[in-house]
Scaffold this motif. Structure first.
Motif, PDB file in Angstrom:
ATOM      1  N   SER A   2       0.833  -1.196   0.000  1.00  0.00           N
ATOM      2  CA  SER A   2       0.000   0.000   0.000  1.00  0.00           C
ATOM      3  C   SER A   2       0.870   1.249   0.000  1.00  0.00           C
ATOM      4  CB  SER A   2      -0.920  -0.002   1.213  1.00  0.00           C
ATOM      5  OG  SER A   2      -0.149   0.131   2.387  1.00  0.00           O
ATOM      6  N   LYS A   3       0.364   2.248  -0.670  1.00  0.00           N
ATOM      7  CA  LYS A   3       1.064   3.532  -0.695  1.00  0.00           C
ATOM      8  C   LYS A   3       0.758   4.289   0.587  1.00  0.00           C
ATOM      9  CE  LYS A   3       1.496   4.820  -5.476  1.00  0.00           C
ATOM     10  NZ  LYS A   3       1.147   5.837  -6.455  1.00  0.00           N
ATOM     11  N   GLY A   4       1.696   5.053   1.060  1.00  0.00           N
ATOM     12  CA  GLY A   4       1.483   5.894   2.224  1.00  0.00           C
ATOM     13  C   GLY A   4       0.546   7.041   1.883  1.00  0.00           C
ATOM     14  N   SER A   5      -0.092   7.579   2.878  1.00  0.00           N
ATOM     15  CA  SER A   5      -0.991   8.707   2.703  1.00  0.00           C
ATOM     16  C   SER A   5      -0.200   9.918   2.218  1.00  0.00           C
ATOM     17  CB  SER A   5      -1.674   9.004   4.039  1.00  0.00           C
ATOM     18  OG  SER A   5      -2.424  10.180   3.950  1.00  0.00           O
ATOM     19  N   PRO A   6      -0.765  10.707   1.296  1.00  0.00           N
ATOM     20  CA  PRO A   6      -0.056  11.885   0.802  1.00  0.00           C
ATOM     21  C   PRO A   6       0.057  12.986   1.861  1.00  0.00           C
ATOM     22  CG  PRO A   6      -2.270  11.806  -0.097  1.00  0.00           C
ATOM     23  CD  PRO A   6      -2.057  10.535   0.675  1.00  0.00           C
ATOM     24  N   GLY A   7      -0.645  12.865   2.933  1.00  0.00           N
ATOM     25  CA  GLY A   7      -0.604  13.870   3.999  1.00  0.00           C
ATOM     26  C   GLY A   7      -1.453  13.401   5.177  1.00  0.00           C
ATOM     27  N   THR A   9      -4.443  12.729   7.639  1.00  0.00           N
ATOM     28  CA  THR A   9      -5.863  12.460   7.406  1.00  0.00           C
ATOM     29  C   THR A   9      -6.711  13.539   8.071  1.00  0.00           C
ATOM     30  OG1 THR A   9      -6.141  11.151   9.415  1.00  0.00           O
ATOM     31  CG2 THR A   9      -5.436   9.957   7.409  1.00  0.00           C
TER      32      THR A   9
END
Length: 165
Positions: A2-7, A9
């Protein structure tokens, strides 16, 4: 993978903002002998009294969003400090009604002024207290607060899938 969150939440940002606000109010009302939670209780009580209400602890808990047990604890502390009176509700002997004492009213008026000044300062990045961005922000927060919490449910695993609770 999974990709990490762009920023961060939205939930994390709301939590951070709530903590920042709590700390700021704690610091602002400390010279008056109050905590943020106590301020929330007396300020709510002050507003409800101005409309003619003498709320029960339960009503004040519902109004503030605090747990009833916590409101009871805060009320006892504020009573010991001489800021509120607690009395049995003549209509319901199980209920406890709350009212500010004269001292409580004076302290609460001061605290409200202090917190209003803080609010003006903290909302300056949105254009101030009466700015369109602040009104929109308030509307968004209200919309989020108006959503009822769903009943909690335990995570489902393969062993309990399909079995009744």
């Amino acid at each position: 993978m999974s990709k990490g969150s762009p920023g961060p939440t939205p939930g994390f940002l709301v939590w951070r903002l709530a903590n920042k606000w709590r700390v700021a109010v704690d610091r602002a009302v400390a010279p008056l002998g109050l905590t943020h939670a106590q301020y929330s209780l007396v300020a709510s009580l002050y507003g409800m009294h101005r409309t003619g209400d003498r709320p029960s602890q339960r009503q004040l808990a519902d109004h503030t969003g605090m747990e009833a047990l916590y409101v009871s604890k805060l009320a006892r502390t504020l009573e010991a400090a001489g800021l509120i009176d607690r009395a049995r509700d003549p209509r319901d002997p199980r209920a406890v009604q709350l009212a500010l004492t004269e001292q409580g009213q004076a302290v609460t008026r001061q605290a409200i002024e202090v917190v209003q000044n803080l609010l003006r300062q903290l909302l300056e990045p949105l254009g101030g207290l009466d700015a369109p961005r602040t009104r929109a922000f308030t509307d968004e927060l209200t919309a989020l607060l108006d959503v009822p919490l769903a009943p909690s449910s335990a995570p489902t695993d393969e062993r309990t899938k399909g079995t009744p609770p």
